[in-house]
Motif scaffolding. Structure first.
Motif, PDB file in Angstrom:
ATOM      1  N   ALA A   1       0.951  -1.135   0.262  1.00  0.00           N
ATOM      2  CA  ALA A   1       0.159   0.046  -0.031  1.00  0.00           C
ATOM      3  C   ALA A   1       0.910   1.526  -0.360  1.00  0.00           C
ATOM      4  N   ASP A   2       1.888   1.396   0.645  1.00  0.00           N
ATOM      5  CA  ASP A   2       2.527   2.444   0.681  1.00  0.00           C
ATOM      6  C   ASP A   2       3.174   2.035  -0.641  1.00  0.00           C
ATOM      7  N   GLU A   3       3.249   1.637  -1.036  1.00  0.00           N
ATOM      8  CA  GLU A   3       4.459   1.559  -1.930  1.00  0.00           C
ATOM      9  C   GLU A   3       3.659   2.145  -3.259  1.00  0.00           C
ATOM     10  N   LEU A   4       2.878   1.756  -3.468  1.00  0.00           N
ATOM     11  CA  LEU A   4       1.950   2.459  -4.195  1.00  0.00           C
ATOM     12  C   LEU A   4       1.768   3.998  -4.393  1.00  0.00           C
ATOM     13  N   ILE A   5       1.653   4.113  -2.751  1.00  0.00           N
ATOM     14  CA  ILE A   5       0.726   5.783  -2.708  1.00  0.00           C
ATOM     15  C   ILE A   5       1.979   6.677  -2.691  1.00  0.00           C
ATOM     16  N   HIS A   6       3.193   5.880  -2.315  1.00  0.00           N
ATOM     17  CA  HIS A   6       4.406   6.739  -2.498  1.00  0.00           C
ATOM     18  C   HIS A   6       4.616   7.076  -3.930  1.00  0.00           C
ATOM     19  N   ARG A   7       4.230   6.099  -4.884  1.00  0.00           N
ATOM     20  CA  ARG A   7       4.927   6.368  -6.747  1.00  0.00           C
ATOM     21  C   ARG A   7       4.006   7.950  -6.855  1.00  0.00           C
ATOM     22  N   SER A   8       4.835   8.496  -7.195  1.00  0.00           N
ATOM     23  CA  SER A   8       3.942   9.916  -7.461  1.00  0.00           C
ATOM     24  C   SER A   8       2.159   9.844  -8.526  1.00  0.00           C
ATOM     25  N   THR A   9       3.293   8.687  -9.628  1.00  0.00           N
ATOM     26  CA  THR A   9       1.903   8.152 -10.217  1.00  0.00           C
ATOM     27  C   THR A   9       1.139   7.638 -10.279  1.00  0.00           C
ATOM     28  N   GLY A  10       1.481   6.491  -9.176  1.00  0.00           N
ATOM     29  CA  GLY A  10       0.468   5.203  -8.848  1.00  0.00           C
ATOM     30  C   GLY A  10      -0.958   5.386  -8.172  1.00  0.00           C
ATOM     31  N   ALA A  11      -1.040   6.015  -8.023  1.00  0.00           N
ATOM     32  CA  ALA A  11      -2.922   6.553  -7.373  1.00  0.00           C
ATOM     33  C   ALA A  11      -3.039   7.593  -7.860  1.00  0.00           C
ATOM     34  N   THR A  12      -3.289   8.843  -8.513  1.00  0.00           N
ATOM     35  CA  THR A  12      -3.097   9.173  -9.988  1.00  0.00           C
ATOM     36  C   THR A  12      -3.699   8.706 -11.069  1.00  0.00           C
ATOM     37  N   SER A  13      -2.748   7.278 -11.315  1.00  0.00           N
ATOM     38  CA  SER A  13      -3.308   6.119 -12.067  1.00  0.00           C
ATOM     39  C   SER A  13      -4.142   5.802 -12.306  1.00  0.00           C
ATOM     40  N   LEU A  14      -4.978   5.350 -11.048  1.00  0.00           N
ATOM     41  CA  LEU A  14      -6.171   4.865 -10.447  1.00  0.00           C
ATOM     42  C   LEU A  14      -7.147   5.334 -10.533  1.00  0.00           C
ATOM     43  N   LEU A  15      -6.670   6.915  -9.827  1.00  0.00           N
ATOM     44  CA  LEU A  15      -7.841   8.798 -10.136  1.00  0.00           C
ATOM     45  C   LEU A  15      -8.380   8.000 -11.514  1.00  0.00           C
ATOM     46  N   ARG A  16      -7.660   8.006 -12.198  1.00  0.00           N
ATOM     47  CA  ARG A  16      -7.938   7.858 -13.873  1.00  0.00           C
ATOM     48  C   ARG A  16      -8.989   7.384 -14.334  1.00  0.00           C
ATOM     49  N   LEU A  17      -7.976   6.263 -13.706  1.00  0.00           N
ATOM     50  CA  LEU A  17      -8.877   4.470 -14.312  1.00  0.00           C
ATOM     51  C   LEU A  17     -10.314   4.654 -14.237  1.00  0.00           C
ATOM     52  N   SER A  18     -10.642   5.501 -13.196  1.00  0.00           N
ATOM     53  CA  SER A  18     -11.489   5.380 -12.365  1.00  0.00           C
ATOM     54  C   SER A  18     -12.748   6.359 -12.308  1.00  0.00           C
ATOM     55  N   ASP A  19     -12.047   7.482 -13.321  1.00  0.00           N
ATOM     56  CA  ASP A  19     -13.219   8.062 -13.473  1.00  0.00           C
ATOM     57  C   ASP A  19     -14.348   8.484 -14.631  1.00  0.00           C
TER      58      ASP A  19
END
Length: 394
Positions: A166-184
């Motif tokens: 979870a930390d690896e995903l969130i602290h990678r700058s493009t990880g959470a951003t990409s998931l938010l884009r997919l969920s839009d």
């Protein structure tokens, strides 16, 4: 706690199968074991380090893989399988995860203690590959890989129950951003992709204050809210609400920002789709509202700040009127047998009524209808929760 050293290999395999089939909650107990709680509330534990054989075996949630394994994902159900390296791979499976590589300088505060300092678990290598794929496809117009992305998200959701991933995903700058884009909902990705992207995000954020704060500081809260407001698929909406709730709960600054106009605007959500799924999504919204406005869950500094007290009171007033109107409509329906939604209305209304008496009152008409409905329900055991919720309003 179960001690695997005293069981035969056969008994361990059986126990693992039971744990995988029934577990609905994961909890890391220590560095050498992972424990789950089955549907009956019993704790079942298994080794954190996967014990490979010459045959494919299921890799259970939170397990780390030693180097040199053949790791695959079943494309039909997303299950991860692993075995010792063999010359002939199983042709029915796909997506081999790279085996682990040496790590030159292990961190002193690594959460991978107990597995030796000379390698990084293969699951971690595979997780990095999953993030890379999500980042790549989140900006792509190619939808031919939808099935592959679906199974990648399933695998990620399985891993982010472990705080390390979870930390690896969130602290990678493009990880959470990409998931938010997919969920839009404005993207062309289908509802199942939008749904899973929010599940991964929500799972990574649950009970993870550092991850919550990191995303909040990066300005992610408005994007989480937009996903909820724009979504028209009931099942995906339910998962967006889950992700938003995971970001807000326990994070005081996010709570303070969300509790005002954004929370009030959720009254206008209109969900489409199958009735049962639609009702579940609406119940999720009501429970989120109840949690956010429940002053017993607020830290002292929020409750003592006059400006925040006004924000909570205004939202409580708006949602009190909304919930009362919804409950009145439910009570007016003859012979209604589905109780989960009106139970949520009644319970949330009572919480607001008790904690914001100056901003939330129950009309005589609503009390009268609640009394009549409670009487009609009689001793029906299936309606016990509904009857109790209504009695609290009388």
């Amino acid at each position: 706690m179960v001690r695997f050293s005293v069981y035969s290999r056969l008994a361990v395999v059986v126990l693992f199968a039971v744990a995988a089939a029934t577990s609905d909650k994961r909890q890391s107990i220590d560095d050498n074991q992972v424990c789950t709680t089955d549907i009956e509330g019993h704790q079942v534990c298994y080794p954190r380090l996967f014990n490979a054989t010459d045959e494919f075996q299921a890799v259970f949630p939170g397990q780390d893989l030693p180097p040199g394994l053949h790791v695959q994902i079943n494309m039909a159900n997303g299950e991860r399988l692993a075995k010792l390296m063999a010359p002939e791979p199983n042709k029915d499976l796909a997506l081999t995860v790279p085996e682990s590589i040496p790590v030159d300088t292990p961190s002193d505060n690594s959460r991978q203690r107990g597995f030796g300092a000379g390698y990084k678990p293969a699951a971690a290598e595979g997780f990095q590959a999953h993030i890379d794929l999500v980042v790549e496809l989140s900006t792509s117009t190619d939808r031919s890989r939808t099935d592959f992305l679906h199974n990648t998200l399933l695998a990620m959701e399985d891993l982010v129950h472990d705080t390390r991933y979870a930390d690896e995903l969130i602290h990678r700058s493009t990880g959470a951003t990409s998931l938010l884009r997919l969920s839009d909902a404005n993207t062309l990705w289908p509802a199942n992709i939008r749904q899973l992207a929010s599940v991964v995000l929500g799972t990574a954020l649950q009970n993870n204050p550092e991850a919550q704060e990191s995303l909040y500081v990066d300005g992610a809260l408005p994007l989480f809210i937009d996903n909820v407001v724009r979504e028209n698929d009931a099942r995906a909406l339910g998962k967006h609400i889950f992700a938003l709730s995971a970001l807000v709960r326990g994070n005081n600054r996010a709570l303070a920002e969300f509790a005002g106009e954004s929370l009030r605007n959720l009254r206008t959500l209109r969900v489409v789709g199958d009735r049962k799924v639609r009702d579940m999504a609406e119940v999720r919204v009501v429970r989120l509202v109840e949690d956010v406005l429940n002053s017993e869950l607020h830290p002292d500094f929020l409750e003592s700040a006059e400006d925040m007290k006004k924000v909570f009171a205004a939202s409580a007033n708006a949602w009190c009127s909304e919930l009362a109107d919804r409950l009145l409509r439910e009570l007016a329906k003859p012979g209604a047998e589905y109780y989960e939604r009106p139970v949520a209305y009644a319970h949330a209304l009572q919480v607001l009524r008790s904690q914001y008496p100056d901003n939330c009152s129950v009309s005589n008409e609503l009390q009268h209808l609640a009394q009549n409905k409670a009487t009609q329900l009689g001793n029906d055991e299936s309606a016990a929760d509904y009857r109790q919720a209504l009695s609290e309003l009388i």
